[in-house]
Design an enzyme around this catalytic site. Structure first.
Site, PDB file in Angstrom:
ATOM      1  CB  ALA A   8     -65.369  52.945 -50.345  1.00 17.78           C
ATOM      2  CB  ALA A  43     -69.807  51.240 -54.824  1.00 15.70           C
ATOM      3  CB  SER A  44     -74.213  50.073 -56.896  1.00 16.37           C
ATOM      4  OG  SER A  44     -73.216  50.011 -57.903  1.00 16.37           O
ATOM      5  CB  ILE A  45     -71.566  46.052 -57.881  1.00 15.81           C
ATOM      6  CG1 ILE A  45     -72.756  46.333 -58.804  1.00 15.81           C
ATOM      7  CG2 ILE A  45     -70.988  44.689 -58.171  1.00 15.81           C
ATOM      8  CD1 ILE A  45     -72.434  46.289 -60.272  1.00 15.81           C
ATOM      9  CB  VAL A  82     -63.044  49.113 -51.008  1.00 20.58           C
ATOM     10  CG1 VAL A  82     -61.520  49.107 -50.859  1.00 20.58           C
ATOM     11  CG2 VAL A  82     -63.427  49.045 -52.487  1.00 20.58           C
ATOM     12  CG  ASP A  97     -68.258  53.783 -63.178  1.00 17.12           C
ATOM     13  OD1 ASP A  97     -69.096  54.687 -63.370  1.00 17.12           O
ATOM     14  OD2 ASP A  97     -68.321  52.994 -62.223  1.00 17.12           O
TER      15      ASP A  97
END
Length: 509
Positions: free
Chosen positions: A132, A134-136, A139, A289
Protein backbone atom coordinates in the site's frame (compact mmCIF):
# COMPACT_ATOMS: atom_id res chain seq x y z
CA UNK A 1 6.70 32.85 3.75
CA UNK A 2 7.96 33.03 0.16
CA UNK A 3 5.45 35.14 -1.79
CA UNK A 4 6.69 34.58 -5.39
CA UNK A 5 7.09 30.85 -4.79
CA UNK A 6 3.59 30.57 -3.36
CA UNK A 7 2.03 32.56 -6.21
CA UNK A 8 3.75 30.22 -8.64
CA UNK A 9 2.47 27.21 -6.68
CA UNK A 10 -1.13 28.42 -6.87
CA UNK A 11 -0.84 29.04 -10.61
CA UNK A 12 0.63 25.57 -10.99
CA UNK A 13 -2.30 24.10 -9.06
CA UNK A 14 -4.86 25.56 -11.43
CA UNK A 15 -2.73 24.62 -14.43
CA UNK A 16 -2.46 21.01 -13.20
CA UNK A 17 -6.22 20.73 -12.80
CA UNK A 18 -6.60 22.01 -16.38
CA UNK A 19 -3.85 19.87 -17.90
CA UNK A 20 -5.05 16.62 -16.35
CA UNK A 21 -8.64 17.26 -17.39
CA UNK A 22 -9.75 17.53 -13.77
CA UNK A 23 -10.92 21.14 -13.89
CA UNK A 24 -14.28 20.44 -15.54
CA UNK A 25 -14.89 17.40 -13.33
CA UNK A 26 -14.20 19.43 -10.20
CA UNK A 27 -16.44 22.32 -11.29
CA UNK A 28 -19.25 19.92 -12.20
CA UNK A 29 -18.95 18.09 -8.85
CA UNK A 30 -19.12 21.44 -7.04
CA UNK A 31 -22.06 22.56 -9.19
CA UNK A 32 -20.01 25.72 -9.65
CA UNK A 33 -21.86 28.92 -10.65
CA UNK A 34 -21.17 30.66 -13.97
CA UNK A 35 -18.79 33.34 -12.56
CA UNK A 36 -16.51 30.68 -11.10
CA UNK A 37 -16.48 28.72 -14.35
CA UNK A 38 -15.58 31.89 -16.27
CA UNK A 39 -12.73 32.61 -13.84
CA UNK A 40 -11.48 29.04 -14.22
CA UNK A 41 -11.13 29.54 -17.98
CA UNK A 42 -8.42 32.11 -17.34
CA UNK A 43 -6.11 29.25 -16.36
CA UNK A 44 -6.43 27.54 -19.75
CA UNK A 45 -3.54 29.42 -21.50
CA UNK A 46 -1.22 28.35 -18.65
CA UNK A 47 -2.14 24.67 -18.62
CA UNK A 48 1.29 23.70 -19.94
CA UNK A 49 2.74 24.83 -16.59
CA UNK A 50 0.86 22.08 -14.77
CA UNK A 51 1.98 18.60 -13.79
CA UNK A 52 1.06 15.71 -16.08
CA UNK A 53 0.50 13.18 -13.31
CA UNK A 54 0.01 9.45 -13.74
CA UNK A 55 -2.04 8.92 -16.95
CA UNK A 56 -3.38 5.62 -15.60
CA UNK A 57 -5.33 7.46 -12.89
CA UNK A 58 -8.73 9.15 -13.31
CA UNK A 59 -8.33 12.93 -13.84
CA UNK A 60 -9.19 14.15 -10.29
CA UNK A 61 -6.90 11.62 -8.58
CA UNK A 62 -4.25 12.22 -11.23
CA UNK A 63 -4.23 15.97 -10.52
CA UNK A 64 -4.24 15.72 -6.73
CA UNK A 65 -1.55 13.03 -6.60
CA UNK A 66 0.64 15.17 -8.89
CA UNK A 67 0.17 18.22 -6.67
CA UNK A 68 1.46 16.60 -3.49
CA UNK A 69 0.60 15.29 -0.03
CA UNK A 70 -1.64 18.09 1.25
CA UNK A 71 -3.83 17.93 -1.86
CA UNK A 72 -3.97 14.15 -1.58
CA UNK A 73 -5.23 14.44 2.00
CA UNK A 74 -8.01 16.71 0.78
CA UNK A 75 -8.95 14.18 -1.90
CA UNK A 76 -9.05 11.38 0.66
CA UNK A 77 -11.70 13.26 2.63
CA UNK A 78 -13.81 13.92 -0.46
CA UNK A 79 -13.67 10.24 -1.39
CA UNK A 80 -15.94 9.46 1.56
CA UNK A 81 -18.56 12.05 0.57
CA UNK A 82 -20.56 10.80 -2.45
CA UNK A 83 -23.39 13.12 -1.41
CA UNK A 84 -21.08 16.11 -1.97
CA UNK A 85 -19.02 15.11 -5.02
CA UNK A 86 -21.21 12.38 -6.50
CA UNK A 87 -20.79 8.60 -6.55
CA UNK A 88 -18.57 8.55 -9.65
CA UNK A 89 -15.99 11.04 -8.37
CA UNK A 90 -16.02 9.55 -4.86
CA UNK A 91 -15.14 6.18 -6.38
CA UNK A 92 -12.37 7.74 -8.46
CA UNK A 93 -10.86 9.55 -5.48
CA UNK A 94 -10.66 6.38 -3.38
CA UNK A 95 -7.55 5.46 -5.33
CA UNK A 96 -5.81 8.16 -3.28
CA UNK A 97 -6.26 6.20 -0.06
CA UNK A 98 -3.78 3.39 -0.58
CA UNK A 99 -3.09 2.93 -4.30
CA UNK A 100 -0.61 5.70 -5.04
CA UNK A 101 2.62 5.03 -6.98
CA UNK A 102 5.15 3.51 -4.54
CA UNK A 103 8.84 4.25 -4.22
CA UNK A 104 11.32 1.42 -4.79
CA UNK A 105 11.91 -1.41 -2.36
CA UNK A 106 15.62 -0.55 -2.45
CA UNK A 107 14.88 2.94 -1.11
CA UNK A 108 12.59 1.46 1.55
CA UNK A 109 15.23 -1.04 2.73
CA UNK A 110 17.84 1.72 2.83
CA UNK A 111 15.55 3.84 5.03
CA UNK A 112 14.79 0.91 7.37
CA UNK A 113 18.45 0.01 7.77
CA UNK A 114 19.41 3.62 8.46
CA UNK A 115 16.66 4.02 11.06
CA UNK A 116 17.06 0.70 12.89
CA UNK A 117 20.85 0.52 12.60
CA UNK A 118 20.96 -2.96 11.07
CA UNK A 119 20.63 -4.47 7.60
CA UNK A 120 17.05 -5.36 6.71
CA UNK A 121 18.07 -9.01 6.21
CA UNK A 122 19.16 -9.24 9.87
CA UNK A 123 15.77 -8.03 11.11
CA UNK A 124 13.27 -9.57 8.69
CA UNK A 125 13.36 -13.00 7.09
CA UNK A 126 10.87 -11.72 4.49
CA UNK A 127 10.31 -8.16 3.21
CA UNK A 128 7.78 -7.71 0.42
CA UNK A 129 7.30 -5.16 -2.31
CA UNK A 130 4.98 -2.30 -1.19
CA UNK A 131 1.46 -3.51 -0.45
CA UNK A 132 0.00 0.00 0.00
CA UNK A 133 1.29 3.45 -0.86
CA UNK A 134 -0.33 6.59 0.55
CA UNK A 135 0.50 10.27 0.49
CA UNK A 136 3.17 10.29 3.20
CA UNK A 137 4.35 6.70 3.60
CA UNK A 138 4.05 3.21 2.21
CA UNK A 139 3.66 -0.20 3.83
CA UNK A 140 5.54 -3.47 3.33
CA UNK A 141 4.54 -6.90 4.58
CA UNK A 142 7.39 -8.58 6.41
CA UNK A 143 8.24 -11.41 8.79
CA UNK A 144 10.34 -10.93 11.94
CA UNK A 145 13.44 -13.13 11.98
CA UNK A 146 13.35 -13.60 15.77
CA UNK A 147 9.72 -14.68 16.20
CA UNK A 148 8.42 -15.48 12.72
CA UNK A 149 5.50 -13.07 13.26
CA UNK A 150 4.02 -11.38 10.20
CA UNK A 151 4.16 -7.60 10.52
CA UNK A 152 3.49 -4.40 8.61
CA UNK A 153 6.44 -2.03 8.16
CA UNK A 154 5.55 1.59 7.46
CA UNK A 155 8.26 3.73 5.84
CA UNK A 156 8.12 7.48 5.16
CA UNK A 157 8.51 8.64 1.56
CA UNK A 158 11.96 10.09 0.78
CA UNK A 159 11.92 13.91 0.89
CA UNK A 160 8.31 14.05 2.09
CA UNK A 161 9.04 16.76 4.66
CA UNK A 162 10.22 19.22 1.99
CA UNK A 163 7.27 18.54 -0.33
CA UNK A 164 4.77 18.89 2.45
CA UNK A 165 6.28 22.19 3.60
CA UNK A 166 5.92 23.55 0.05
CA UNK A 167 2.19 22.80 0.03
CA UNK A 168 1.60 24.21 3.51
CA UNK A 169 3.41 27.45 2.61
CA UNK A 170 1.08 27.84 -0.38
CA UNK A 171 -1.94 27.20 1.84
CA UNK A 172 -0.82 29.89 4.28
CA UNK A 173 -0.39 32.30 1.38
CA UNK A 174 -3.89 31.45 0.11
CA UNK A 175 -5.36 32.02 3.56
CA UNK A 176 -3.73 35.44 3.85
CA UNK A 177 -5.01 36.44 0.40
CA UNK A 178 -8.54 35.27 1.27
CA UNK A 179 -8.52 37.25 4.53
CA UNK A 180 -7.31 40.35 2.70
CA UNK A 181 -9.82 40.16 -0.16
CA UNK A 182 -12.77 38.93 1.90
CA UNK A 183 -13.09 40.56 5.35
CA UNK A 184 -16.21 38.44 5.98
CA UNK A 185 -14.05 35.31 5.89
CA UNK A 186 -11.98 36.45 8.87
CA UNK A 187 -14.51 35.09 11.35
CA UNK A 188 -13.54 31.61 10.04
CA UNK A 189 -9.89 32.38 10.81
CA UNK A 190 -8.44 30.72 7.69
CA UNK A 191 -4.85 31.14 8.89
CA UNK A 192 -5.66 29.46 12.21
CA UNK A 193 -7.32 26.62 10.32
CA UNK A 194 -4.18 26.04 8.24
CA UNK A 195 -2.02 26.26 11.36
CA UNK A 196 -4.14 23.62 13.06
CA UNK A 197 -4.06 21.39 9.99
CA UNK A 198 -0.28 21.78 9.79
CA UNK A 199 0.21 20.80 13.41
CA UNK A 200 -1.92 17.68 13.02
CA UNK A 201 -0.39 16.40 9.81
CA UNK A 202 3.19 17.26 10.80
CA UNK A 203 2.75 14.60 13.45
CA UNK A 204 2.55 12.08 10.62
CA UNK A 205 6.12 12.92 9.68
CA UNK A 206 7.51 11.47 12.93
CA UNK A 207 6.46 7.85 13.23
CA UNK A 208 7.55 7.73 16.87
CA UNK A 209 4.64 10.03 17.64
CA UNK A 210 2.31 7.80 15.66
CA UNK A 211 3.53 4.75 17.61
CA UNK A 212 2.89 6.52 20.90
CA UNK A 213 -0.58 7.59 19.76
CA UNK A 214 -1.41 4.04 18.70
CA UNK A 215 -0.27 2.72 22.08
CA UNK A 216 -2.45 5.21 23.98
CA UNK A 217 -5.41 4.51 21.69
CA UNK A 218 -5.02 0.76 22.30
CA UNK A 219 -5.03 1.27 26.07
CA UNK A 220 -8.20 3.39 25.89
CA UNK A 221 -10.12 0.98 23.66
CA UNK A 222 -8.99 -2.36 25.06
CA UNK A 223 -12.50 -3.17 26.29
CA UNK A 224 -14.43 -2.01 23.20
CA UNK A 225 -16.49 -4.81 21.74
CA UNK A 226 -16.11 -5.31 17.99
CA UNK A 227 -12.90 -3.27 17.71
CA UNK A 228 -9.26 -4.27 17.22
CA UNK A 229 -5.92 -2.51 16.84
CA UNK A 230 -2.61 -4.03 15.66
CA UNK A 231 0.16 -4.16 18.26
CA UNK A 232 3.08 -1.73 17.97
CA UNK A 233 6.54 -3.37 17.81
CA UNK A 234 8.61 -0.76 19.63
CA UNK A 235 11.95 -2.54 19.10
CA UNK A 236 11.54 -2.22 15.34
CA UNK A 237 10.23 1.35 15.14
CA UNK A 238 11.76 4.82 14.94
CA UNK A 239 11.24 8.30 13.48
CA UNK A 240 10.94 7.22 9.85
CA UNK A 241 9.95 3.56 10.33
CA UNK A 242 7.09 1.96 12.28
CA UNK A 243 6.47 -1.77 12.66
CA UNK A 244 3.18 -3.22 13.91
CA UNK A 245 1.23 -6.46 13.77
CA UNK A 246 -0.30 -7.40 10.44
CA UNK A 247 -4.06 -6.75 10.18
CA UNK A 248 -5.89 -9.53 8.35
CA UNK A 249 -9.32 -8.57 7.07
CA UNK A 250 -11.56 -7.31 4.28
CA UNK A 251 -11.19 -3.59 3.34
CA UNK A 252 -14.16 -1.67 4.74
CA UNK A 253 -14.62 0.11 1.42
CA UNK A 254 -15.11 -3.10 -0.60
CA UNK A 255 -18.85 -3.78 -0.25
CA UNK A 256 -18.80 -6.74 -2.64
CA UNK A 257 -16.07 -8.45 -0.63
CA UNK A 258 -17.89 -7.70 2.64
CA UNK A 259 -21.08 -9.23 1.27
CA UNK A 260 -19.20 -12.28 -0.04
CA UNK A 261 -17.64 -12.80 3.41
CA UNK A 262 -21.09 -12.69 5.02
CA UNK A 263 -20.61 -9.49 7.01
CA UNK A 264 -23.64 -7.40 8.02
CA UNK A 265 -23.05 -3.98 6.45
CA UNK A 266 -25.91 -2.36 8.38
CA UNK A 267 -24.32 -3.49 11.65
CA UNK A 268 -20.89 -2.33 10.50
CA UNK A 269 -22.23 1.11 9.53
CA UNK A 270 -23.70 1.59 13.00
CA UNK A 271 -20.60 0.22 14.72
CA UNK A 272 -18.12 2.50 12.96
CA UNK A 273 -20.14 5.60 13.87
CA UNK A 274 -20.77 4.57 17.47
CA UNK A 275 -17.13 3.63 18.02
CA UNK A 276 -15.99 7.03 16.81
CA UNK A 277 -18.46 8.87 19.05
CA UNK A 278 -17.52 6.73 22.02
CA UNK A 279 -13.81 7.42 21.55
CA UNK A 280 -14.37 11.16 21.05
CA UNK A 281 -16.78 11.66 23.97
CA UNK A 282 -15.63 9.04 26.46
CA UNK A 283 -11.87 9.30 25.94
CA UNK A 284 -11.37 12.65 24.22
CA UNK A 285 -8.83 10.84 22.00
CA UNK A 286 -9.96 9.52 18.64
CA UNK A 287 -8.74 8.26 15.27
CA UNK A 288 -9.05 11.35 13.07
CA UNK A 289 -8.37 9.71 9.69
CA UNK A 290 -11.09 7.04 9.60
CA UNK A 291 -11.57 6.70 5.86
CA UNK A 292 -12.05 3.29 4.23
CA UNK A 293 -8.35 2.92 3.45
CA UNK A 294 -7.54 2.78 7.18
CA UNK A 295 -10.23 0.29 8.21
CA UNK A 296 -10.65 -3.46 7.74
CA UNK A 297 -13.17 -6.04 8.93
CA UNK A 298 -11.79 -9.15 10.63
CA UNK A 299 -13.21 -12.61 10.01
CA UNK A 300 -15.19 -12.38 13.27
CA UNK A 301 -16.76 -9.04 12.23
CA UNK A 302 -14.53 -6.79 14.34
CA UNK A 303 -13.51 -3.47 12.83
CA UNK A 304 -9.71 -3.11 12.65
CA UNK A 305 -8.26 0.42 12.55
CA UNK A 306 -4.71 1.30 11.58
CA UNK A 307 -2.64 4.28 10.39
CA UNK A 308 -2.56 6.45 13.52
CA UNK A 309 -0.76 9.48 12.07
CA UNK A 310 -3.70 11.81 12.67
CA UNK A 311 -5.29 11.51 16.10
CA UNK A 312 -7.68 14.04 17.62
CA UNK A 313 -7.81 15.28 21.22
CA UNK A 314 -10.49 17.37 22.92
CA UNK A 315 -10.59 18.37 26.57
CA UNK A 316 -13.34 17.30 28.93
CA UNK A 317 -15.14 20.66 28.96
CA UNK A 318 -15.34 20.78 25.15
CA UNK A 319 -16.56 17.18 25.06
CA UNK A 320 -19.43 18.07 27.38
CA UNK A 321 -20.39 21.07 25.26
CA UNK A 322 -20.26 18.97 22.10
CA UNK A 323 -22.33 16.21 23.71
CA UNK A 324 -24.99 18.65 24.92
CA UNK A 325 -25.27 20.11 21.42
CA UNK A 326 -25.62 16.65 19.87
CA UNK A 327 -28.08 15.58 22.55
CA UNK A 328 -30.15 18.70 22.01
CA UNK A 329 -30.39 18.00 18.29
CA UNK A 330 -31.32 14.36 18.96
CA UNK A 331 -34.12 15.47 21.33
CA UNK A 332 -35.04 18.31 18.95
CA UNK A 333 -34.57 20.72 21.86
CA UNK A 334 -33.26 23.60 19.77
CA UNK A 335 -33.68 26.09 22.60
CA UNK A 336 -31.22 24.12 24.70
CA UNK A 337 -28.81 23.78 21.77
CA UNK A 338 -28.89 27.55 21.34
CA UNK A 339 -28.35 28.14 25.08
CA UNK A 340 -25.32 25.83 25.10
CA UNK A 341 -23.77 27.81 22.25
CA UNK A 342 -24.22 31.02 24.25
CA UNK A 343 -23.04 29.49 27.55
CA UNK A 344 -19.86 28.21 25.89
CA UNK A 345 -19.20 31.58 24.28
CA UNK A 346 -19.49 30.19 20.77
CA UNK A 347 -22.03 32.88 19.83
CA UNK A 348 -21.60 36.53 20.94
CA UNK A 349 -23.72 37.37 24.00
CA UNK A 350 -25.37 40.35 22.32
CA UNK A 351 -27.22 38.10 19.84
CA UNK A 352 -30.79 36.86 20.35
CA UNK A 353 -30.83 33.32 21.75
CA UNK A 354 -34.45 32.71 20.72
CA UNK A 355 -33.79 33.76 17.16
CA UNK A 356 -30.72 31.52 17.08
CA UNK A 357 -32.84 28.61 18.34
CA UNK A 358 -35.31 29.13 15.50
CA UNK A 359 -32.48 29.17 12.99
CA UNK A 360 -31.15 25.89 14.43
CA UNK A 361 -34.63 24.38 14.14
CA UNK A 362 -34.52 25.12 10.40
CA UNK A 363 -31.26 23.17 10.25
CA UNK A 364 -32.32 20.21 12.38
CA UNK A 365 -35.96 19.52 11.52
CA UNK A 366 -35.40 18.37 7.91
CA UNK A 367 -33.21 15.48 9.07
CA UNK A 368 -35.74 13.82 11.37
CA UNK A 369 -38.03 11.17 9.99
CA UNK A 370 -35.83 10.74 6.93
CA UNK A 371 -33.17 8.17 6.09
CA UNK A 372 -29.69 9.34 5.15
CA UNK A 373 -30.31 8.91 1.42
CA UNK A 374 -32.90 11.69 1.57
CA UNK A 375 -30.55 14.23 3.12
CA UNK A 376 -28.01 16.29 1.21
CA UNK A 377 -25.33 16.85 3.83
CA UNK A 378 -23.65 19.31 1.48
CA UNK A 379 -26.75 21.55 1.43
CA UNK A 380 -27.31 21.03 5.16
CA UNK A 381 -23.76 22.12 6.01
CA UNK A 382 -24.03 25.06 3.61
CA UNK A 383 -27.17 26.28 5.39
CA UNK A 384 -25.59 25.77 8.81
CA UNK A 385 -22.66 27.89 7.62
CA UNK A 386 -25.08 30.66 6.65
CA UNK A 387 -26.74 30.50 10.08
CA UNK A 388 -23.50 30.67 12.07
CA UNK A 389 -22.21 33.49 9.88
CA UNK A 390 -25.37 35.50 10.45
CA UNK A 391 -24.98 35.14 14.22
CA UNK A 392 -21.26 35.97 14.27
CA UNK A 393 -20.12 32.53 15.41
CA UNK A 394 -16.37 32.13 14.95
CA UNK A 395 -14.68 28.92 13.84
CA UNK A 396 -13.59 26.89 16.87
CA UNK A 397 -10.12 25.64 15.98
CA UNK A 398 -10.24 23.00 18.73
CA UNK A 399 -13.27 21.44 17.03
CA UNK A 400 -12.04 21.52 13.43
CA UNK A 401 -10.55 18.02 13.50
CA UNK A 402 -13.55 16.60 15.38
CA UNK A 403 -16.01 18.10 12.92
CA UNK A 404 -14.00 17.01 9.90
CA UNK A 405 -13.70 13.45 11.23
CA UNK A 406 -17.42 13.35 11.97
CA UNK A 407 -18.07 14.16 8.32
CA UNK A 408 -15.64 11.47 7.16
CA UNK A 409 -17.05 8.79 9.48
CA UNK A 410 -20.61 9.63 8.50
CA UNK A 411 -19.54 9.23 4.87
CA UNK A 412 -17.95 5.84 5.59
CA UNK A 413 -21.09 4.67 7.39
CA UNK A 414 -23.30 5.82 4.54
CA UNK A 415 -21.15 3.97 2.00
CA UNK A 416 -21.98 0.78 3.94
CA UNK A 417 -25.66 1.58 4.47
CA UNK A 418 -27.10 4.46 2.41
CA UNK A 419 -30.29 4.43 4.52
CA UNK A 420 -28.58 4.90 7.89
CA UNK A 421 -29.94 7.72 10.05
CA UNK A 422 -26.97 9.27 11.80
CA UNK A 423 -29.01 10.69 14.69
CA UNK A 424 -30.79 7.44 15.54
CA UNK A 425 -27.48 5.57 15.62
CA UNK A 426 -25.72 8.28 17.64
CA UNK A 427 -28.44 8.59 20.29
CA UNK A 428 -27.49 5.73 22.67
CA UNK A 429 -23.81 6.72 22.77
CA UNK A 430 -24.55 10.38 23.43
CA UNK A 431 -27.22 9.58 26.03
CA UNK A 432 -24.82 7.30 27.91
CA UNK A 433 -22.15 9.99 27.94
CA UNK A 434 -24.65 12.61 29.12
CA UNK A 435 -25.75 10.42 32.04
CA UNK A 436 -22.17 9.78 33.14
CA UNK A 437 -20.70 13.22 32.55
CA UNK A 438 -23.39 15.85 33.19
CA UNK A 439 -25.46 14.33 36.01
CA UNK A 440 -24.98 14.30 39.82
CA UNK A 441 -22.19 11.71 39.62
CA UNK A 442 -20.26 14.01 37.30
CA UNK A 443 -20.65 16.92 39.74
CA UNK A 444 -19.31 14.80 42.61
CA UNK A 445 -16.43 13.58 40.47
CA UNK A 446 -15.54 17.14 39.43
CA UNK A 447 -15.58 18.25 43.07
CA UNK A 448 -13.29 15.38 44.01
CA UNK A 449 -10.80 16.27 41.27
CA UNK A 450 -10.85 19.91 42.34
CA UNK A 451 -10.21 19.04 45.99
CA UNK A 452 -7.34 16.72 45.09
CA UNK A 453 -5.67 19.53 43.16
CA UNK A 454 -6.21 21.99 46.01
CA UNK A 455 -4.87 19.51 48.57
CA UNK A 456 -1.49 19.53 46.83
CA UNK A 457 -1.28 23.23 47.67
CA UNK A 458 -1.89 22.57 51.39
CA UNK A 459 1.70 23.38 52.51
CA UNK A 460 1.63 26.64 50.53
CA UNK A 461 -1.84 27.80 51.60
CA UNK A 462 -0.72 29.73 54.73
CA UNK A 463 1.65 31.84 52.68
CA UNK A 464 -0.84 32.36 49.89
CA UNK A 465 -3.61 33.41 52.29
CA UNK A 466 -1.23 35.68 54.19
CA UNK A 467 -0.12 37.42 51.01
CA UNK A 468 -3.73 37.93 49.96
CA UNK A 469 -4.69 39.38 53.36
CA UNK A 470 -1.71 41.73 53.32
CA UNK A 471 -2.54 43.04 49.87
CA UNK A 472 -6.18 43.66 50.81
CA UNK A 473 -5.81 45.03 54.35
CA UNK A 474 -2.47 46.83 54.56
CA UNK A 475 -2.02 50.37 53.14
CA UNK A 476 1.26 50.83 51.24
CA UNK A 477 2.59 53.37 53.76
CA UNK A 478 2.11 51.08 56.77
CA UNK A 479 3.49 47.79 55.38
CA UNK A 480 6.64 48.20 57.44
CA UNK A 481 4.65 47.84 60.66
CA UNK A 482 4.31 44.58 62.52
CA UNK A 483 2.37 41.95 60.62
CA UNK A 484 2.21 39.31 63.35
CA UNK A 485 -1.57 39.43 63.93
CA UNK A 486 -2.29 39.06 60.21
CA UNK A 487 0.31 36.34 59.85
CA UNK A 488 -1.11 34.36 62.75
CA UNK A 489 -4.64 34.58 61.36
CA UNK A 490 -3.48 33.62 57.92
CA UNK A 491 -1.48 30.71 59.27
CA UNK A 492 -4.42 29.30 61.20
CA UNK A 493 -6.82 29.79 58.29
CA UNK A 494 -4.38 28.19 55.86
CA UNK A 495 -3.80 25.18 58.11
CA UNK A 496 -7.54 24.64 58.54
CA UNK A 497 -8.19 24.91 54.80
CA UNK A 498 -5.28 22.64 53.93
CA UNK A 499 -6.33 19.99 56.43
CA UNK A 500 -9.92 20.14 55.24
CA UNK A 501 -8.94 19.75 51.59
CA UNK A 502 -6.68 16.79 52.35
CA UNK A 503 -9.37 15.08 54.45
CA UNK A 504 -12.06 15.55 51.79
CA UNK A 505 -9.76 14.32 49.05
CA UNK A 506 -9.04 11.16 51.02
CA UNK A 507 -12.74 10.50 51.68
CA UNK A 508 -13.85 10.96 48.07
CA UNK A 509 -13.50 7.93 45.76
Amino acid sequence: MRGPHNIWRLIQTGATLERTGAMKAVLDAMDAPAPLRIAARLVWPFRWLGEKGDPSMPPPSRALSALGPAYIKFGQILSTRPDVVGDAMAQELRILQDKLPPFSIAEAKKAVAAELGRPVEDIFSEFSEPVAAASIAQVHKARLSETGEVVAVKVLRPGIERRFRRDIDAFYFSASVIEFLSPASRRLRPTDVIEHFEGVVMGELDLRLESAAASEFAANTAGDEGFQLPEIKWNYSGRRVMTLGWADGVPLGDNDALDAAGHDRVLLSERVLQLFLSHALRDGFFHADMHQGNLKVAANGDIIAYDFGIMGHIDEYTRRVYAEILYGFIRRDYQRVAEVHFEAGYVPADRDVDEFARALRAVGEPIFGMDASGISMGKLLAYLFEVTERFGMETRTELILLQRTMVVVEGVARSLNPHMNIWTVAKPVVEDYIKKSIGPRAVASDLGKTLRVLSRFGPRLPGLVEAALIRQATPPASRSRSLWPGRLAALLLGLLLGAGFVLLAELLP
